[in-house]
Design a protein around this motif. Structure first.
Motif, mmCIF file in Angstrom:
data_model
loop_
_atom_site.group_PDB
_atom_site.id
_atom_site.type_symbol
_atom_site.label_atom_id
_atom_site.label_comp_id
_atom_site.label_asym_id
_atom_site.label_seq_id
_atom_site.Cartn_x
_atom_site.Cartn_y
_atom_site.Cartn_z
ATOM 1 N N GLN A 1 14.460 1.397 1.598
ATOM 2 C CA GLN A 1 15.178 2.521 1.001
ATOM 3 C C GLN A 1 14.350 3.804 1.033
ATOM 4 N N LEU A 2 13.055 3.663 0.877
ATOM 5 C CA LEU A 2 12.182 4.842 0.813
ATOM 6 C C LEU A 2 11.781 5.373 2.183
ATOM 7 N N PHE A 3 11.580 4.475 3.152
ATOM 8 C CA PHE A 3 10.946 4.880 4.401
ATOM 9 C C PHE A 3 11.795 4.703 5.661
ATOM 10 N N PHE A 4 12.889 3.959 5.587
ATOM 11 C CA PHE A 4 13.734 3.769 6.774
ATOM 12 C C PHE A 4 14.833 4.813 6.786
ATOM 13 N N PRO A 5 15.098 5.440 7.935
ATOM 14 C CA PRO A 5 16.237 6.370 8.021
ATOM 15 C C PRO A 5 17.553 5.619 7.880
ATOM 16 N N LYS A 6 18.532 6.269 7.266
ATOM 17 C CA LYS A 6 19.846 5.657 7.110
ATOM 18 C C LYS A 6 20.721 5.997 8.313
ATOM 19 N N SER B 1 0.821 -1.204 0.000
ATOM 20 C CA SER B 1 0.000 0.000 0.000
ATOM 21 C C SER B 1 0.860 1.261 0.000
ATOM 22 N N GLU B 2 1.887 1.271 0.839
ATOM 23 C CA GLU B 2 2.714 2.476 0.941
ATOM 24 C C GLU B 2 3.610 2.655 -0.283
ATOM 25 N N LEU B 3 4.064 1.551 -0.873
ATOM 26 C CA LEU B 3 4.829 1.663 -2.120
ATOM 27 C C LEU B 3 3.948 2.257 -3.214
ATOM 28 N N TYR B 4 2.728 1.758 -3.306
ATOM 29 C CA TYR B 4 1.804 2.258 -4.337
ATOM 30 C C TYR B 4 1.544 3.765 -4.140
ATOM 31 N N THR B 5 1.229 4.155 -2.910
ATOM 32 C CA THR B 5 0.938 5.566 -2.630
ATOM 33 C C THR B 5 2.147 6.442 -2.936
ATOM 34 N N PHE B 6 3.330 5.959 -2.562
ATOM 35 C CA PHE B 6 4.543 6.745 -2.805
ATOM 36 C C PHE B 6 4.775 6.949 -4.303
ATOM 37 N N TYR B 7 4.753 5.853 -5.056
ATOM 38 C CA TYR B 7 5.074 5.981 -6.482
ATOM 39 C C TYR B 7 3.999 6.733 -7.258
ATOM 40 N N MET B 8 2.742 6.644 -6.814
ATOM 41 C CA MET B 8 1.701 7.436 -7.472
ATOM 42 C C MET B 8 1.945 8.926 -7.275
ATOM 43 N N GLY B 9 2.561 9.284 -6.153
ATOM 44 C CA GLY B 9 2.866 10.680 -5.881
ATOM 45 C C GLY B 9 4.249 11.102 -6.310
ATOM 46 N N HIS B 10 5.092 10.139 -6.693
ATOM 47 C CA HIS B 10 6.473 10.440 -7.085
ATOM 48 C C HIS B 10 6.840 9.605 -8.308
ATOM 49 N N LEU B 11 6.161 9.864 -9.404
ATOM 50 C CA LEU B 11 6.392 9.078 -10.615
ATOM 51 C C LEU B 11 7.835 9.202 -11.110
ATOM 52 N N GLU B 12 8.478 10.296 -10.759
ATOM 53 C CA GLU B 12 9.872 10.490 -11.180
ATOM 54 C C GLU B 12 10.824 9.490 -10.530
ATOM 55 N N GLN B 13 10.360 8.812 -9.467
ATOM 56 C CA GLN B 13 11.189 7.835 -8.774
ATOM 57 C C GLN B 13 11.112 6.440 -9.411
#
Length: 217
Positions: A207-212, A158-170
């Motif tokens: 990579q998208l949601f965890f702090p490094k 769900s969160e991957l889908y929401t992220f990529y729908m809002g950040h197509l450049e990624q």
């Protein structure tokens, strides 16, 4: 599939996506030159499907035979089930090992379907087979410790889908190129997520949601 179907208001289904893979996505976007019969078999392999050919009906049954036997093996190997926990009335008819079950079911179908315009199991084998399927739904697919991980998996998708729908450049370049061809954003994002392995999806989520760690910088 369940999550993507919800997120797309029912637009996504695994059998339609499987057909899309061979018609659109394979061969660098050119698709494969498959016959109607093969494409029909892919589209109609779920239980609810209505294959147009006997070969398609073979595929439909083979799909269930394969995943039930693989899921029994995986559940035993993962200690979700023990061999002794399998219903004895089913084991008596189908066999007590994966190879015996596969051989027995396949030979039964061949005998029952010979010289008939139908692909089917005998009554005894069919009853035992679907009783085993019902057992797996109760004790593995729904009522096991493995089920406890489902909510986490749903959140990842769900969160991957929401992220990529809002950040197509990624999205990877090959997917961004297809956006220029007029395909919908929903379709492209679903294609990308549906093509991920479990490990790839988890890694993308991290990579998208965890702090490094600080030392990385």
């Amino acid at each position: 599939e369940h999550v993507l179907k919800q997120l797309t208001s029912g637009e996504f289904s695994h059998n339609k996506h499987s057909l899309r893979v061979v018609e659109v996505l394979e061969n660098n976007g050119q698709g494969l030159n498959l016959t109607f019969e093969v494409r029909d078999g892919i589209l109609n392999h779920p239980t609810s499907g209505t294959p147009s050919t006997l070969e398609g009906k073979v595929v439909q049954l083979s799909d269930k035979i394969a995943y039930i036997n693989h899921d029994i093996d995986d559940a035993i190997r993962g200690k979700v089930l023990s061999q002794d926990a399998l219903p004895k009335e089913c084991i008596k008819v189908l066999g007590d090992t994966s190879s015996k079950r596969l051989s027995g079911i396949i030979h039964d179908i061949v005998r029952e379907s010979d010289k008939k315009n139908e692909i089917r199991m005998s009554g005894e084998v069919k009853e035992a087979f679907y009783a085993m399927r019902e057992f797996l739904f109760k004790h593995v697919y729904v009522g096991s410790v493995a089920k406890e991980q489902e909510g986490k998996a749903e959140r990842v998708i769900s969160e991957l889908y929401t992220f990529y729908m809002g950040h197509l450049e990624q999205l990877p370049d090959s997917y961004k190129e297809r956006l220029q061809g007029g395909e919908s954003n929903i379709q492209i994002v679903c294609d990308y997520i549906a093509g991920m392995t479990d490990r790839y999806a988890i890694n993308a989520y991290q990579q998208l949601f965890f702090p490094k760690s600080w030392h990385i910088y």
